[in-house]
Design an enzyme around this catalytic site. Structure first.
Site, PDB file in Angstrom:
ATOM      1  N   ASP A   1      37.002  16.966 -44.453  1.00  0.00           N
ATOM      2  CA  ASP A   1      36.526  17.955 -45.424  1.00  0.00           C
ATOM      3  C   ASP A   1      36.511  17.333 -46.826  1.00  0.00           C
ATOM      4  O   ASP A   1      35.569  17.522 -47.593  1.00  0.00           O
ATOM      5  CB  ASP A   1      37.430  19.193 -45.393  1.00  0.00           C
ATOM      6  CG  ASP A   1      37.619  19.699 -43.966  1.00  0.00           C
ATOM      7  OD1 ASP A   1      36.604  19.950 -43.298  1.00  0.00           O
ATOM      8  OD2 ASP A   1      38.775  19.789 -43.507  1.00  0.00           O
TER       9      ASP A   1
ATOM     10  N   HIS B   1      42.058  23.741 -42.068  1.00  0.00           N
ATOM     11  CA  HIS B   1      40.832  23.045 -41.656  1.00  0.00           C
ATOM     12  C   HIS B   1      40.014  24.038 -40.824  1.00  0.00           C
ATOM     13  O   HIS B   1      40.056  24.043 -39.603  1.00  0.00           O
ATOM     14  CB  HIS B   1      41.158  21.803 -40.825  1.00  0.00           C
ATOM     15  CG  HIS B   1      39.936  21.235 -40.160  1.00  0.00           C
ATOM     16  ND1 HIS B   1      38.914  20.660 -40.850  1.00  0.00           N
ATOM     17  CD2 HIS B   1      39.553  21.195 -38.869  1.00  0.00           C
ATOM     18  CE1 HIS B   1      37.960  20.289 -40.021  1.00  0.00           C
ATOM     19  NE2 HIS B   1      38.322  20.609 -38.803  1.00  0.00           N
TER      20      HIS B   1
HETATM   21  P1  NDP Z   1      36.086  15.251 -29.388  1.00  0.00           P
HETATM   22  O1  NDP Z   1      36.654  13.890 -29.244  1.00  0.00           O
HETATM   23  O2  NDP Z   1      34.720  15.401 -29.949  1.00  0.00           O
HETATM   24  O3  NDP Z   1      37.059  16.164 -30.263  1.00  0.00           O
HETATM   25  C1  NDP Z   1      38.438  16.204 -30.049  1.00  0.00           C
HETATM   26  C2  NDP Z   1      39.078  17.248 -30.906  1.00  0.00           C
HETATM   27  O4  NDP Z   1      38.900  16.949 -32.280  1.00  0.00           O
HETATM   28  C3  NDP Z   1      38.520  18.647 -30.692  1.00  0.00           C
HETATM   29  O5  NDP Z   1      39.619  19.544 -30.628  1.00  0.00           O
HETATM   30  C4  NDP Z   1      37.719  18.896 -31.947  1.00  0.00           C
HETATM   31  O6  NDP Z   1      37.757  20.275 -32.278  1.00  0.00           O
HETATM   32  C5  NDP Z   1      38.558  18.136 -32.963  1.00  0.00           C
HETATM   33  N1  NDP Z   1      37.955  17.913 -34.256  1.00  0.00           N
HETATM   34  C6  NDP Z   1      38.627  18.004 -35.420  1.00  0.00           C
HETATM   35  N2  NDP Z   1      37.832  17.785 -36.451  1.00  0.00           N
HETATM   36  C7  NDP Z   1      36.624  17.569 -35.952  1.00  0.00           C
HETATM   37  C8  NDP Z   1      35.393  17.317 -36.540  1.00  0.00           C
HETATM   38  N3  NDP Z   1      35.246  17.285 -37.834  1.00  0.00           N
HETATM   39  N4  NDP Z   1      34.327  17.105 -35.757  1.00  0.00           N
HETATM   40  C9  NDP Z   1      34.464  17.173 -34.424  1.00  0.00           C
HETATM   41  N5  NDP Z   1      35.623  17.435 -33.809  1.00  0.00           N
HETATM   42  C10 NDP Z   1      36.686  17.642 -34.563  1.00  0.00           C
HETATM   43  O7  NDP Z   1      36.155  16.023 -28.004  1.00  0.00           O
HETATM   44  P2  NDP Z   1      35.795  15.541 -26.542  1.00  0.00           P
HETATM   45  O8  NDP Z   1      35.662  16.802 -25.757  1.00  0.00           O
HETATM   46  O9  NDP Z   1      34.733  14.513 -26.545  1.00  0.00           O
HETATM   47  O10 NDP Z   1      37.118  14.792 -26.066  1.00  0.00           O
HETATM   48  C11 NDP Z   1      38.340  15.404 -25.959  1.00  0.00           C
HETATM   49  C12 NDP Z   1      39.159  14.563 -25.018  1.00  0.00           C
HETATM   50  O11 NDP Z   1      40.479  15.039 -25.088  1.00  0.00           O
HETATM   51  C13 NDP Z   1      38.719  14.636 -23.573  1.00  0.00           C
HETATM   52  O12 NDP Z   1      38.597  13.325 -23.088  1.00  0.00           O
HETATM   53  C14 NDP Z   1      39.860  15.368 -22.879  1.00  0.00           C
HETATM   54  O13 NDP Z   1      40.080  14.906 -21.574  1.00  0.00           O
HETATM   55  C15 NDP Z   1      40.984  15.004 -23.784  1.00  0.00           C
HETATM   56  N6  NDP Z   1      42.199  15.832 -23.756  1.00  0.00           N
HETATM   57  C16 NDP Z   1      43.366  15.133 -23.677  1.00  0.00           C
HETATM   58  C17 NDP Z   1      44.557  15.761 -23.666  1.00  0.00           C
HETATM   59  C18 NDP Z   1      45.781  14.940 -23.557  1.00  0.00           C
HETATM   60  O14 NDP Z   1      45.749  13.761 -23.871  1.00  0.00           O
HETATM   61  N7  NDP Z   1      46.872  15.495 -23.139  1.00  0.00           N
HETATM   62  C19 NDP Z   1      44.646  17.222 -23.739  1.00  0.00           C
HETATM   63  C20 NDP Z   1      43.360  17.868 -23.889  1.00  0.00           C
HETATM   64  C21 NDP Z   1      42.195  17.170 -23.907  1.00  0.00           C
HETATM   65  P3  NDP Z   1      36.460  21.216 -32.179  1.00  0.00           P
HETATM   66  O15 NDP Z   1      35.676  20.768 -30.980  1.00  0.00           O
HETATM   67  O16 NDP Z   1      37.049  22.579 -32.031  1.00  0.00           O
HETATM   68  O17 NDP Z   1      35.762  21.005 -33.474  1.00  0.00           O
END
Ligand code: NDP
Length: 327
Positions: A158, A186
């Site tokens: 931001d 955020h």
């Molecule tokens: P991303 O890598 O695109 O995003 C991950 C997180 O970052 C989301 O919660 C997203 O929130 C957040 N975020 C914060 N700021 C921003 C921003 N400015 N722009 C975009 N995202 C932002 O998500 P993916 O779905 O590609 O990947 C998530 C991964 O996490 C998957 O591989 C999944 O398996 C993994 N995962 C792992 C866990 C663990 O290690 N225990 C638990 C849960 C998931 P939002 O989308 O709300 O903006």
């Protein structure tokens, strides 16, 4: 010097993919610090994370001392010096806020516990996964032996978005702008504040001289930039989010430049009327691996109302996770 252990959760996701190569190249901790990467994923995504680890190997980064991929939080955080909590449960259609908070409680509670059990004594945690401020609070509350201030959340994207919008408006470069602040959550209620910002030494708000532009254009553009990127790109911002995570930890560890500050969501100490304990964004300077809130800024009426609104949302989120027994 021993390599620094950096744990990244959600390593197989979009942001993870944009983040890991930069950490391994030295962008996070500087060109003289070797890193061990620990990639945490859910079982279904471990294979994809292993693929990313293969690519990291193939870069032959001189600073990358080792990579481990696991679905076990205890292993991932054992000895961690820096933790980037990126993986989170996204809001899906029809999901109520309580369900979202509950799902994230199921992720950030065990991660807080694992950090408490095994992280290094100098652990620094940045939460990126949304709702980031409240997820950070959940993890922090389950890590009672770690100093509370080590749990932070990301408002640097931001901050960087606000720098870029202001630079465009004033026809200057981002380098010309100092002392901009993001306050609060955020989320769409965040408040990007230019009243103390300086542009080549002059006050930014005076240069803008247009409160309507601030209220109706600048603030909503910064707050809704994520949605605008989804609309344009067909996918959420990833490289810019990864870049901001790098900036956040880089400045926390290596310091903010003299004569400037940055924005970090950190546990409030009560400064600026923000209730103690909630993880809210403030103007901060960093030195010697510690951050401090910039004190003594005058908060005008325009800013007060907006800071209060965002802080009220954080208090609500805290009360909601308390009500759900997540903290
Ligand atoms: P991303 O890598 O695109 O995003 C991950 C997180 O970052 C989301 O919660 C997203 O929130 C957040 N975020 C914060 N700021 C921003 C921003 N400015 N722009 C975009 N995202 C932002 O998500 P993916 O779905 O590609 O990947 C998530 C991964 O996490 C998957 O591989 C999944 O398996 C993994 N995962 C792992 C866990 C663990 O290690 N225990 C638990 C849960 C998931 P939002 O989308 O709300 O903006």
């Amino acid at each position: 010097m021993a390599p620094v252990n950096v744990t990244v959760t959600g390593a197989a996701g979009q942001i993870g993919y944009a983040l890991l190569f930069r950490i391994a190249s030295g962008a996070l901790l500087g060109p003289d610090t070797k890193v061990n990467l620990r990639l945490l994923e859910i079982p279904a995504a471990v294979k994809a994370a292993e693929g990313t680890a293969m690519e990291l190997d193939d870069c032959a980064f001189p600073l990358l001392a080792g990579i481990e991929v696991t679905d076990d939080a205890k292993k991932a955080f054992d000895g961690a010096n820096v933790a980037l909590l990126v993986g989170a449960r996204p809001r899906t259609k029809g999901m109520e806020r309580g369900d979202l908070l509950e799902a994230n409680g199921g992720i950030f509670k065990p991660q807080g516990e694992a950090i408490n059990a095994g992280a290094a004594s100098d652990i620094k945690v940045l939460v990126v996964g949304n709702p980031a401020n409240t997820n950070a609070l959940i993890a922090q509350q389950h890590a009672p032996d770690v100093p509370a201030g080590r749990f932070t959340a990301m408002t640097r994207l931001d901050h960087n978005r606000a720098l870029s919008q202001l630079a465009t408006k004033l026809g200057v470069t981002v380098e010309d702008i100092k002392k901009l602040t993001i306050w609060g959550n955020h989320s769409a209620t965040q408040y990007p504040d230019v009243f103390h910002a300086e542009v080549n030494g002059k006050n930014a708000a005076e240069l803008v001289n247009d409160e309507a532009w601030l209220a109706d254009s600048f603030i909503p553009t910064v707050a809704k930039r994520g949605a605008a990127i989804i609309e344009a790109r067909g996918a959420s911002s990833a490289a810019s989010a990864a870049n901001a995570a790098i900036d956040h930890v880089h400045d926390w560890v290596l310091g903010t430049p003299a004569g400037d500050w940055t924005s970090m969501a950190i546990p409030s100490d009560g400064s600026y009327g923000v209730p103690e304990g909630i993880i809210s964004s403030f103007p901060v300077t960093c030195a010697d691996g510690e951050y401090s809130i910039v004190q003594g800024l005058e908060v005008n009426e325009f800013s007060r109302a907006r800071i209060d609104a965002s802080v009220a949302e954080l208090v609500e989120e805290r009360d909601a996770v308390k009500g759900l027994g997540l903290i």
